[in-house]
Motif scaffolding. Sequence first.
Motif, PDB file in Angstrom:
ATOM      1  N   VAL A   1       0.812  -1.358   0.138  1.00 57.01           N
ATOM      2  CA  VAL A   1       0.118  -0.089   0.025  1.00 57.01           C
ATOM      3  C   VAL A   1       0.806   1.329   0.159  1.00 57.01           C
ATOM      4  N   GLN A   2       0.331   2.369  -0.487  1.00 57.53           N
ATOM      5  CA  GLN A   2       1.163   3.452  -0.579  1.00 57.53           C
ATOM      6  C   GLN A   2       0.826   4.194   0.681  1.00 57.53           C
ATOM      7  N   PRO A   3       2.005   4.931   0.997  1.00 56.38           N
ATOM      8  CA  PRO A   3       1.916   5.928   2.489  1.00 56.38           C
ATOM      9  C   PRO A   3       0.645   6.640   2.316  1.00 56.38           C
ATOM     10  N   GLY A   4       0.058   6.888   3.448  1.00 59.03           N
ATOM     11  CA  GLY A   4      -1.485   7.248   3.870  1.00 59.03           C
ATOM     12  C   GLY A   4      -2.558   6.444   3.285  1.00 59.03           C
ATOM     13  N   GLY A   5      -2.188   5.257   3.065  1.00 59.83           N
ATOM     14  CA  GLY A   5      -3.328   4.145   2.698  1.00 59.83           C
ATOM     15  C   GLY A   5      -3.706   3.066   3.660  1.00 59.83           C
ATOM     16  N   SER A   6      -4.688   2.614   3.651  1.00 62.24           N
ATOM     17  CA  SER A   6      -5.273   1.652   4.529  1.00 62.24           C
ATOM     18  C   SER A   6      -5.360   0.478   4.153  1.00 62.24           C
ATOM     19  N   LEU A   7      -5.503  -0.377   5.190  1.00 64.00           N
ATOM     20  CA  LEU A   7      -5.825  -1.995   5.211  1.00 64.00           C
ATOM     21  C   LEU A   7      -6.663  -2.456   6.352  1.00 64.00           C
ATOM     22  N   ARG A   8      -7.338  -3.344   6.115  1.00 63.41           N
ATOM     23  CA  ARG A   8      -8.019  -4.090   7.354  1.00 63.41           C
ATOM     24  C   ARG A   8      -7.353  -5.671   7.314  1.00 63.41           C
ATOM     25  N   LEU A   9      -6.663  -5.700   8.504  1.00 58.15           N
ATOM     26  CA  LEU A   9      -6.053  -7.064   8.803  1.00 58.15           C
ATOM     27  C   LEU A   9      -7.165  -7.866   9.453  1.00 58.15           C
ATOM     28  N   SER A  10      -7.244  -9.222   9.273  1.00 56.91           N
ATOM     29  CA  SER A  10      -8.121  -9.987   9.730  1.00 56.91           C
ATOM     30  C   SER A  10      -7.424 -11.220  10.634  1.00 56.91           C
ATOM     31  N   CYS A  11      -7.999 -11.553  11.821  1.00 59.27           N
ATOM     32  CA  CYS A  11      -7.219 -12.774  12.355  1.00 59.27           C
ATOM     33  C   CYS A  11      -8.550 -13.546  12.875  1.00 59.27           C
ATOM     34  N   ALA A  12      -8.447 -14.842  12.017  1.00 55.94           N
ATOM     35  CA  ALA A  12      -9.623 -15.916  12.081  1.00 55.94           C
ATOM     36  C   ALA A  12      -9.088 -17.005  12.987  1.00 55.94           C
ATOM     37  N   ALA A  13      -9.983 -17.467  13.900  1.00 49.53           N
ATOM     38  CA  ALA A  13      -9.553 -18.401  14.733  1.00 49.53           C
ATOM     39  C   ALA A  13     -10.571 -19.841  14.380  1.00 49.53           C
ATOM     40  N   SER A  14      -9.644 -20.985  14.320  1.00 51.62           N
ATOM     41  CA  SER A  14     -10.342 -22.134  14.245  1.00 51.62           C
ATOM     42  C   SER A  14      -9.923 -23.146  15.233  1.00 51.62           C
ATOM     43  N   GLY A  15     -10.948 -24.112  15.507  1.00 49.28           N
ATOM     44  CA  GLY A  15     -10.385 -25.288  16.356  1.00 49.28           C
ATOM     45  C   GLY A  15     -10.567 -24.742  17.934  1.00 49.28           C
ATOM     46  N   PHE A  16     -10.992 -23.448  18.212  1.00 50.90           N
ATOM     47  CA  PHE A  16     -11.006 -23.306  19.687  1.00 50.90           C
ATOM     48  C   PHE A  16     -11.940 -22.052  19.652  1.00 50.90           C
ATOM     49  N   THR A  17     -12.544 -21.632  20.984  1.00 47.43           N
ATOM     50  CA  THR A  17     -13.400 -20.561  21.233  1.00 47.43           C
ATOM     51  C   THR A  17     -12.820 -19.411  21.441  1.00 47.43           C
ATOM     52  N   LEU A  18     -13.018 -18.502  20.508  1.00 49.18           N
ATOM     53  CA  LEU A  18     -12.243 -17.332  20.530  1.00 49.18           C
ATOM     54  C   LEU A  18     -12.712 -16.453  21.461  1.00 49.18           C
ATOM     55  N   ASP A  19     -13.932 -16.559  22.067  1.00 47.76           N
ATOM     56  CA  ASP A  19     -14.621 -15.709  23.040  1.00 47.76           C
ATOM     57  C   ASP A  19     -13.955 -15.768  24.315  1.00 47.76           C
ATOM     58  N   TYR A  20     -12.896 -16.717  24.669  1.00 49.78           N
ATOM     59  CA  TYR A  20     -12.331 -16.955  25.856  1.00 49.78           C
ATOM     60  C   TYR A  20     -11.048 -16.109  26.044  1.00 49.78           C
ATOM     61  N   TYR A  21     -10.603 -15.709  24.887  1.00 50.40           N
ATOM     62  CA  TYR A  21      -9.202 -15.190  24.712  1.00 50.40           C
ATOM     63  C   TYR A  21      -9.287 -13.591  24.330  1.00 50.40           C
ATOM     64  N   ALA A  22      -8.050 -13.166  25.218  1.00 52.48           N
ATOM     65  CA  ALA A  22      -7.634 -11.575  24.643  1.00 52.48           C
ATOM     66  C   ALA A  22      -6.685 -11.962  23.387  1.00 52.48           C
ATOM     67  N   ILE A  23      -6.880 -11.034  22.478  1.00 54.15           N
ATOM     68  CA  ILE A  23      -5.824 -11.104  21.030  1.00 54.15           C
ATOM     69  C   ILE A  23      -5.219  -9.698  21.109  1.00 54.15           C
ATOM     70  N   GLY A  24      -3.932 -10.110  20.892  1.00 50.78           N
ATOM     71  CA  GLY A  24      -3.007  -9.100  20.451  1.00 50.78           C
ATOM     72  C   GLY A  24      -2.295  -9.065  19.074  1.00 50.78           C
ATOM     73  N   TRP A  25      -2.295  -7.825  18.425  1.00 47.82           N
ATOM     74  CA  TRP A  25      -1.564  -7.735  17.373  1.00 47.82           C
ATOM     75  C   TRP A  25      -0.027  -7.429  17.410  1.00 47.82           C
ATOM     76  N   PHE A  26       0.814  -7.954  16.899  1.00 43.10           N
ATOM     77  CA  PHE A  26       2.292  -7.701  17.019  1.00 43.10           C
ATOM     78  C   PHE A  26       2.954  -7.360  15.640  1.00 43.10           C
ATOM     79  N   ARG A  27       4.063  -6.825  15.431  1.00 44.31           N
ATOM     80  CA  ARG A  27       4.673  -6.784  14.336  1.00 44.31           C
ATOM     81  C   ARG A  27       6.169  -6.873  14.282  1.00 44.31           C
ATOM     82  N   GLN A  28       6.589  -7.555  13.184  1.00 41.39           N
ATOM     83  CA  GLN A  28       8.088  -7.476  13.329  1.00 41.39           C
ATOM     84  C   GLN A  28       8.657  -7.093  11.871  1.00 41.39           C
ATOM     85  N   ALA A  29       9.350  -6.093  12.140  1.00 43.78           N
ATOM     86  CA  ALA A  29      10.326  -5.522  10.939  1.00 43.78           C
ATOM     87  C   ALA A  29      11.692  -6.390  10.862  1.00 43.78           C
TER      88      ALA A  29
END
Length: 120
Positions: A10-38
């Motif tokens: 994406v160009q500077p100033g642009g936007s994206l929507r990242l998704s994190c989908a869970a399978s095999g467990f109940t997402l409701d019980y968990y806190a979710i964190g987003w991390f990044r690594q350059a």
Amino acid sequence: QLVESGGGLVQPGGSLRLSCAASGFTLDYYAIGWFRQAPGKEREGVSSISSSGRSTNYADSVKDRFTISRDNAKKTVYLQVNSLKPEDTAVYYCAAGFFISSSPDEYDYWGQGTQVTVSS
């Protein structure tokens, strides 16, 4: 299992929507964190959300630009990333844990990551 999607180039100033989908467990019980690594840098916390969605936190570098949200019925957590800068370029990971935290040590389950590249 956690699966991230939505990354891309994406160009500077642009936007994206990242998704994190869970399978095999109940997402409701968990806190979710987003991390990044350059390349050559340590993994850093970007944002996190409690299991209920009532509590969120953000790194200072992304505050007012990124928004985390969750839809437990869809077993998905989102990270809306706006006003992107070249320094936001990284692999973005989501992780599940029992407590909302900016520390990767507090999370037990990790996705494979999605690449976000901000460049003109």
